[in-house]
Motif scaffolding. Structure first.
Motif, PDB file in Angstrom:
ATOM      1  N   LEU A  48       0.825  -1.205   0.000  1.00 62.84           N
ATOM      2  CA  LEU A  48       0.000   0.000   0.000  1.00 62.84           C
ATOM      3  C   LEU A  48       0.862   1.259   0.000  1.00 62.84           C
ATOM      4  O   LEU A  48       0.591   2.225  -0.738  1.00 62.84           O
ATOM      5  CB  LEU A  48      -0.922   0.001   1.221  1.00 62.84           C
ATOM      6  N   LEU A  49       1.920   1.260   0.794  1.00 63.22           N
ATOM      7  CA  LEU A  49       2.779   2.444   0.870  1.00 63.22           C
ATOM      8  C   LEU A  49       3.508   2.695  -0.440  1.00 63.22           C
ATOM      9  O   LEU A  49       3.738   3.847  -0.812  1.00 63.22           O
ATOM     10  CB  LEU A  49       3.782   2.300   2.010  1.00 63.22           C
ATOM     11  N   GLU A  50       3.884   1.634  -1.130  1.00 61.18           N
ATOM     12  CA  GLU A  50       4.537   1.825  -2.423  1.00 61.18           C
ATOM     13  C   GLU A  50       3.600   2.525  -3.394  1.00 61.18           C
ATOM     14  O   GLU A  50       4.018   3.391  -4.173  1.00 61.18           O
ATOM     15  CB  GLU A  50       4.983   0.477  -2.975  1.00 61.18           C
ATOM     16  N   PHE A  51       2.326   2.173  -3.342  1.00 61.12           N
ATOM     17  CA  PHE A  51       1.315   2.850  -4.167  1.00 61.12           C
ATOM     18  C   PHE A  51       1.217   4.323  -3.784  1.00 61.12           C
ATOM     19  O   PHE A  51       1.211   5.206  -4.653  1.00 61.12           O
ATOM     20  CB  PHE A  51      -0.033   2.148  -3.995  1.00 61.12           C
ATOM     21  N   LEU A  52       1.168   4.600  -2.486  1.00 59.68           N
ATOM     22  CA  LEU A  52       1.049   5.983  -2.021  1.00 59.68           C
ATOM     23  C   LEU A  52       2.307   6.794  -2.321  1.00 59.68           C
ATOM     24  O   LEU A  52       2.225   7.979  -2.642  1.00 59.68           O
ATOM     25  CB  LEU A  52       0.759   6.007  -0.519  1.00 59.68           C
ATOM     26  N   LYS A  53       3.471   6.158  -2.219  1.00 57.84           N
ATOM     27  CA  LYS A  53       4.719   6.847  -2.570  1.00 57.84           C
ATOM     28  C   LYS A  53       4.703   7.279  -4.029  1.00 57.84           C
ATOM     29  O   LYS A  53       5.149   8.383  -4.382  1.00 57.84           O
ATOM     30  CB  LYS A  53       5.914   5.930  -2.307  1.00 57.84           C
ATOM     31  N   GLY A  54       4.196   6.401  -4.892  1.00 56.25           N
ATOM     32  CA  GLY A  54       4.121   6.749  -6.301  1.00 56.25           C
ATOM     33  C   GLY A  54       3.157   7.879  -6.570  1.00 56.25           C
ATOM     34  O   GLY A  54       3.381   8.703  -7.456  1.00 56.25           O
ATOM     35  N   LEU A  55       2.074   7.929  -5.815  1.00 54.99           N
ATOM     36  CA  LEU A  55       1.115   9.024  -5.975  1.00 54.99           C
ATOM     37  C   LEU A  55       1.694  10.347  -5.472  1.00 54.99           C
ATOM     38  O   LEU A  55       1.575  11.387  -6.135  1.00 54.99           O
ATOM     39  CB  LEU A  55      -0.178   8.709  -5.213  1.00 54.99           C
ATOM     40  N   ALA A  56       2.315  10.322  -4.306  1.00 53.76           N
ATOM     41  CA  ALA A  56       2.846  11.548  -3.712  1.00 53.76           C
ATOM     42  C   ALA A  56       4.116  12.005  -4.422  1.00 53.76           C
ATOM     43  O   ALA A  56       4.293  13.185  -4.714  1.00 53.76           O
ATOM     44  CB  ALA A  56       3.128  11.331  -2.228  1.00 53.76           C
ATOM     45  N   TRP A  57       5.037  11.035  -4.676  1.00 52.46           N
ATOM     46  CA  TRP A  57       6.301  11.334  -5.374  1.00 52.46           C
ATOM     47  C   TRP A  57       7.028  12.482  -4.680  1.00 52.46           C
ATOM     48  O   TRP A  57       7.621  13.355  -5.314  1.00 52.46           O
ATOM     49  CB  TRP A  57       6.006  11.647  -6.832  1.00 52.46           C
TER      50      TRP A  57
END
Length: 322
Positions: A164-173
């Motif tokens: 889940l965090l990897e997904f959020l990291k990609g969104l936030a960048w």
């Protein structure tokens, strides 16, 4: 990902540390300025080298797969009621050996100025992600059933959270502080430079929000607290030190740490409530991560490097476009 899984072969040379592109998280916006202002006291703090060396343990062990998947599940299992034989004959020697090896690498980094801990991040592949947690579960079976459940809760929560965090990291960048404030923070001395060196690799530059390591620390704290309520206090201190370490070594902002910890704690409590954690759940969660990993990478901007979970150089360190 800085990299919550850290499965990469990194090269901390200047060519792999090019300036990152701006992220979707508004760099210089009101929220970012407030976050940096609150984070600066920790960014600029100075500890004696023995304390700094000790801080690398909570600051690094909950994201590095060798420890977060191979050792920490066993430590969590040991927190549950166990036999003296399991605690003294198995867990104590393993933990002691890991600490000795870790501090030796820290000492080598301080003595030579060259990256030493980075060697632990190299040549990690899908095979390691499959073997490490299952080996840890195998060791946990030598103890009590409660210990196996605690270790399984930690490990399965870790896999689900990091996906889940990897997904959020990609969104936030979001740009890491060691990149966003490079001119300022390069002047702040650190006896141990390895953890910051990992974050300085170009492929890690925009993976600041949320903090995967801090989430791992929170997962550890919740799993230990559920296994043995008497250890709630020490477990919470470890989680706090994990977040403080991520900030002290300029890898994350305060906001990154707090959000990561909240997500990690929430997912662990949810999994504990909805399932009966066991070895089967660990296998299911790791298969889920491996199956969805490439799909999750698609949310990242196309001009950034992508993380892959196989190959000797599983982490692309190609410089970002300027």
């Amino acid at each position: 990902w800085h990299c919550p899984l850290r499965v990469f072969g990194v090269c901390p040379c200047p060519s792999s540390m090019a300036a990152p592109t701006g992220g979707r998280f508004p760099e210089g916006g009101a929220l970012d300025r407030c976050d940096k202002r609150l984070s600066r006291p920790v960014f600029h703090a100075a500890l004696p080298w023995p304390l700094e060396c000790a801080l690398t343990v909570p600051g690094g062990w909950f994201g590095l797969p060798w420890t977060s998947l191979g050792l920490v599940p066993i430590l969590v299992a040991a927190a549950a009621p166990q036999s003296r034989t399991f605690e003294v004959g198995i867990v104590a020697p393993m933990g002691s050996a890991a600490l000795v090896g870790w501090f030796w690498l820290c000492a080598n980094n301080m003595r030579s100025g060259q990256p030493s801990l980075l060697t632990l991040y190299k040549n990690l592949s899908k095979l390691h992600l499959l073997v490490l947690p299952n080996a840890a579960m195998g060791v946990a079976t030598l103890g009590s059933g409660a210990g196996l459940r605690a270790g399984a809760l930690y490990t399965s929560s870790w896999f689900v959270t990091q996906l889940l965090l990897e997904f959020l990291k990609g969104l936030a960048w979001r740009v890491r502080p060691c990149h966003a404030l490079r001119d300022e923070l390069d002047k702040v001395p650190r006896a141990i430079t390895d953890l910051k060196a990992v974050a300085m690799v170009a492929s890690q530059a925009n993976l600041s929000f949320p903090s995967g390591d801090s989430a791992g620390g929170a997962i550890f704290a919740i799993a230990v607290s559920l296994a043995n309520p008497a250890l709630k206090g020490p477990a919470a201190i470890v989680a706090l030190l994990c977040g403080a370490g991520r900030m002290y070594f300029h890898c994350h902002h305060l906001g990154d740490v707090l959000v990561g910890q909240a997500i990690g704690a929430g997912i662990t409590l949810l999994i504990n409530r909805l399932t009966d954690p066991g070895w089967g759940l660990v296998i299911a969660s790791e298969v889920l991560l491996l199956a969805l990993w490439k799909l999750v990478q698609r949310v990242k901007p196309r001009d950034g490097p992508q993380q892959h979970l196989d190959g000797p150089n599983s982490f692309d360190t190609t410089a970002y476009r300027r």
